[in-house]
Design an enzyme around this catalytic site. Structure first.
Site, PDB file in Angstrom:
ATOM      1  N   GLY A   1       0.832  -1.191   0.000  1.00 17.74           N
ATOM      2  CA  GLY A   1       0.000   0.000   0.000  1.00 17.74           C
ATOM      3  C   GLY A   1       0.868   1.243   0.000  1.00 17.74           C
TER       4      GLY A   1
ATOM      5  N   THR B   1       8.175   6.122  -2.072  1.00 16.86           N
ATOM      6  CA  THR B   1       9.132   6.396  -0.998  1.00 16.86           C
ATOM      7  C   THR B   1      10.543   6.086  -1.486  1.00 16.86           C
ATOM      8  OG1 THR B   1       9.505   6.215   1.386  1.00 16.86           O
ATOM      9  CG2 THR B   1       9.156   4.152   0.191  1.00 16.86           C
TER      10      THR B   1
ATOM     11  N   HIS C   1      14.415   4.471  -0.310  1.00 19.33           N
ATOM     12  CA  HIS C   1      15.237   3.696   0.620  1.00 19.33           C
ATOM     13  C   HIS C   1      16.699   3.906   0.235  1.00 19.33           C
ATOM     14  CE1 HIS C   1      11.684   1.806   2.089  1.00 19.33           C
ATOM     15  NE2 HIS C   1      11.477   1.073   1.019  1.00 19.33           N
TER      16      HIS C   1
ATOM     17  N   GLY D   1       6.849  -3.098   5.230  1.00 20.38           N
ATOM     18  CA  GLY D   1       6.908  -2.629   6.613  1.00 20.38           C
ATOM     19  C   GLY D   1       7.248  -1.169   6.750  1.00 20.38           C
ATOM     20  N   PHE D   2       8.367  -0.870   7.461  1.00 22.66           N
ATOM     21  CA  PHE D   2       8.698   0.527   7.766  1.00 22.66           C
ATOM     22  C   PHE D   2      10.112   0.867   7.315  1.00 22.66           C
ATOM     23  CE2 PHE D   2       9.981  -1.815  11.643  1.00 22.66           C
ATOM     24  CZ  PHE D   2      11.285  -1.351  11.818  1.00 22.66           C
ATOM     25  N   ALA D   3      10.352   2.174   7.149  1.00 22.85           N
ATOM     26  CA  ALA D   3      11.678   2.689   6.801  1.00 22.85           C
ATOM     27  C   ALA D   3      11.970   3.880   7.698  1.00 22.85           C
ATOM     28  CB  ALA D   3      11.727   3.099   5.332  1.00 22.85           C
TER      29      ALA D   3
ATOM     30  N   CYS E   1       5.541   9.899  -0.351  1.00 19.42           N
ATOM     31  CA  CYS E   1       4.219   9.356  -0.005  1.00 19.42           C
ATOM     32  C   CYS E   1       3.087  10.139  -0.672  1.00 19.42           C
ATOM     33  CB  CYS E   1       4.017   9.317   1.515  1.00 19.42           C
ATOM     34  SG  CYS E   1       5.318   8.421   2.363  1.00 19.42           S
TER      35      CYS E   1
END
Length: 232
Positions: free
Chosen positions: A89, A93, A95, A173-175, A191
């Site tokens: 979702g 973004t 990384h 998950g998360f960053a 985002c």
């Protein structure tokens, strides 16, 4: 209910290789669940939690808008970055090095079957970790992730989140930006949210670098506590 979570720190690893590995773990859990349902096999389903750091990469979620990437293919090459459309979702973004990326691949049947609660718990892991460094961070209504100074002109995001779930099995998950080069965020509308800044832990603490291994220890501690999990 199996609350044991197999933890791996993959170090610096290519995004696509890591995505393929996530898919492999995700599919194995789903296969076990299907076998249990069809054959009443009564097998425990595995849970995994991966830490990884990616080389420069931009990823676009399935509901994302490609126009939020502000670089051409040639400019991506110049920046030494790659780009992937992926199955989580959220929108776009970044990384890269200096960012701790966490991928919990959990069977939520082992914990609780509530995706909203799951996302709030992941956010809380970050909020509690940053509180250990004296930072007051919070949620921003309608915007997944973890922020500082919500509701002010100085609102800025320190941790992005995007997950996928099928039959209560999670991936992605998360960053968390720890020592990340924030200049790479200038090449996207992070985002899909215009006019909101991005920050990092070292930036907020006013130091050159933060010990990432210490941050990881704190993240794992809060994850284990909130999810009542046993990491191995």
């Amino acid at each position: 209910m199996n609350k044991t979570v197999k933890f791996e720190d993959l170090g610096l690893k290519d995004f696509k290789e890591t995505w393929d590995y996530q898919e492999q773990l995700f599919k194995a859990i789903l296969d076990t669940k299907i076998k249990n349902r069809r054959e009443d096999a009564g097998l425990d389903t595995d849970n995994h939690f991966l830490f990884v750091e990616h080389p420069h990469v931009y990823t676009l979620g399935k509901s994302g808008d490609l126009s939020n990437l502000l670089l051409t293919e040639d400019q991506l090459v110049e920046k030494g970055a790659t780009f992937y459309k992926i199955n989580r979702g959220g929108d776009i973004t970044y990384h890269g090095p200096g960012q701790i990326v966490g991928y919990p691949i959990l069977d939520l049947d082992n914990f609780f079957t509530d995706i909203h609660k799951y996302l709030r718990f992941l956010e809380e892991v970050i909020i509690l970790t940053l509180a250990d460094y004296g930072l007051k961070t919070e949620r921003s209504p309608g915007e997944t992730g973890v922020w500082l100074d919500v509701g002010t002109p100085f609102a800025r995001k320190i941790c992005a989140m995007g997950v996928r779930a099928s039959r209560w099995v999670t991936m992605h998950g998360f960053a968390l930006n720890v020592n990340a080069d924030l200049g790479y965020f200038d090449n996207i509308i992070p985002c899909g949210i215009r006019g909101k800044a991005v920050t990092s832990l070292n930036n907020e603490l006013g130091v050159a670098t933060v010990d990432e291994s210490e941050v990881k220890e704190k993240l794992l501690h809060h994850f284990e506590s909130l999810f009542e999990a046993h990491l191995v």
